[in-house]
Design an enzyme around this catalytic site. Sequence first.
Site, PDB file in Angstrom:
ATOM      1  CB  CYS A  59      31.959  50.568  52.209  1.00 24.02           C
ATOM      2  SG  CYS A  59      31.688  49.944  50.541  1.00 24.02           S
TER       3      CYS A  59
ATOM      4  CD  GLN B 179      28.083  53.017  43.885  1.00 27.07           C
ATOM      5  OE1 GLN B 179      27.238  52.682  43.057  1.00 27.07           O
ATOM      6  NE2 GLN B 179      28.265  52.347  45.014  1.00 27.07           N
TER       7      GLN B 179
ATOM      8  CG  ASN C 180      29.579  56.419  48.228  1.00 27.45           C
ATOM      9  OD1 ASN C 180      30.307  57.388  48.016  1.00 27.45           O
ATOM     10  ND2 ASN C 180      29.363  55.961  49.441  1.00 27.45           N
TER      11      ASN C 180
ATOM     12  CB  SER D   7      34.260  47.739  42.956  1.00 29.06           C
ATOM     13  OG  SER D   7      33.819  46.640  43.720  1.00 29.06           O
ATOM     14  N   GLY D   8      34.188  45.034  41.072  1.00 29.01           N
ATOM     15  CA  GLY D   8      33.392  44.053  40.352  1.00 29.01           C
ATOM     16  C   GLY D   8      32.008  43.814  40.915  1.00 29.01           C
ATOM     17  CG  HIS D   9      30.922  44.131  45.252  1.00 30.67           C
ATOM     18  ND1 HIS D   9      29.934  44.561  46.096  1.00 30.67           N
ATOM     19  CD2 HIS D   9      32.007  44.885  45.547  1.00 30.67           C
ATOM     20  CE1 HIS D   9      30.399  45.514  46.875  1.00 30.67           C
ATOM     21  NE2 HIS D   9      31.647  45.742  46.562  1.00 30.67           N
TER      22      HIS D   9
ATOM     23  CB  THR E 254      48.122  33.109  42.781  1.00 33.73           C
ATOM     24  OG1 THR E 254      49.380  32.519  43.106  1.00 33.73           O
ATOM     25  CG2 THR E 254      47.413  32.273  41.725  1.00 33.73           C
TER      26      THR E 254
ATOM     27  N   GLY F 220      37.431  47.633  44.899  1.00 34.48           N
ATOM     28  CA  GLY F 220      37.531  49.078  44.781  1.00 34.48           C
ATOM     29  C   GLY F 220      38.427  49.712  45.823  1.00 34.48           C
TER      30      GLY F 220
END
Length: 402
Positions: A339, A180, A150, A200-202, A238, A70
């Site tokens: 964070c 969020q 958040n 964001s993925g997590h 990559t 994110g």
Amino acid sequence: MEIYFDNAATTRVYDEVIDLMAQIMRVDYGNPSSLHMKGVEAERYIREARKTLARILKVQEKEIIFTSGGSESNNMALFGAARAYRRSGKHIISTRIEHASVYNPLIELEKEGWEVYFAGVDRYGTVSVSDIADHVREDTTLVSVMCVNNEIGTIQPIADIAREVKKKNPHTLIHVDAIQGFGKMILHPGQLGIDLLSVSGHKIHGPKGTGFLWIRDGVRVLPLIYGGGHQHGMRSGTENVPGTAGMAAAAQIEYTDIQEKLDRLYSLRAYFIDRVLALPGTHVNGGLKRGSLSLADREDAACCAAPHVVSVSFDDIRAEVLLHALEERQIYVSSGSACSSNHPGISGTLKAAGVPGKLLDSTIRFSFSFDTTKEEIDACMEVLSGLLPMLRRFVPGGRKRK
């Protein structure tokens, strides 16, 4: 029993996601830029992930750029768009309750010569649509507003903001930090009328170090990372194949039967709020009302909140003391945004929302997931009912109350 109520900080990765990532790391480990079959197999995972996310958002696959999370997505949107359109103007609008990964890039842009207006919020943490629209100028190139705060969970009226901003200046870009919001509501950028969206993925039971930025076709964004020209030159390096595939798999799980899941989570949130407000000396910050499942639907009151975040202030108890007392009983919560919570300081969001000064250092964030249970809430309340009287025997400075 371990109770994890810090899902706004990060989430447990789904077992199916772990299995998929393990398969990729053990067997399909090729570089997606390689021309041989191992590379083709790896590239297929990237292509399928982009297709899955595009289907969820109802956008074009080519509009999705994979990132490391994110913070990178927000930085790419802000620096990339601002610098790409600097000749059109150097005026930006945002809010006082943005995440640090938005606020700090804007401060850096101010140092580079941009003018930034930070809109205030009401006591629910909701930004005024008219305040933002009134500050749009001919040289306003970008407006950045998060969709879900958040810290207190407030849902912002993104569709209304986008409509009014575009009325004032059709060329102004709208960026939404949806870190969020994604996975906790229906997000269709086309319906919202926005131009950039960060994810964001997590936060959705995917792996850490993954995310993406949606960039509306036709919008120019300068890259932050230069190199081999990956992802159409927008983000060289990559690709993180297992991470990207895992994030997309987690998103697919989150959005399967999403309405049923959200109905249940909103019910649990209401149950939690009823229970916690029954305890003496407690105050819930932000909106109490249920938000719409669709961010484009603003029939709900302006003080609505997302289903997974509840901010609670406790009279006469320091947040850090309560956090560690709960931790000792295997209940995990947060005293603010994880964070930045390792950098002590008073929450700008709570101050902007007008939370009384005596409560600013007495606030805990409880955040849930689709796996949260009523039994966990009951167990947490039982612990709190015993802890609060004991901790209140001491004033915040550690002296025993007379």
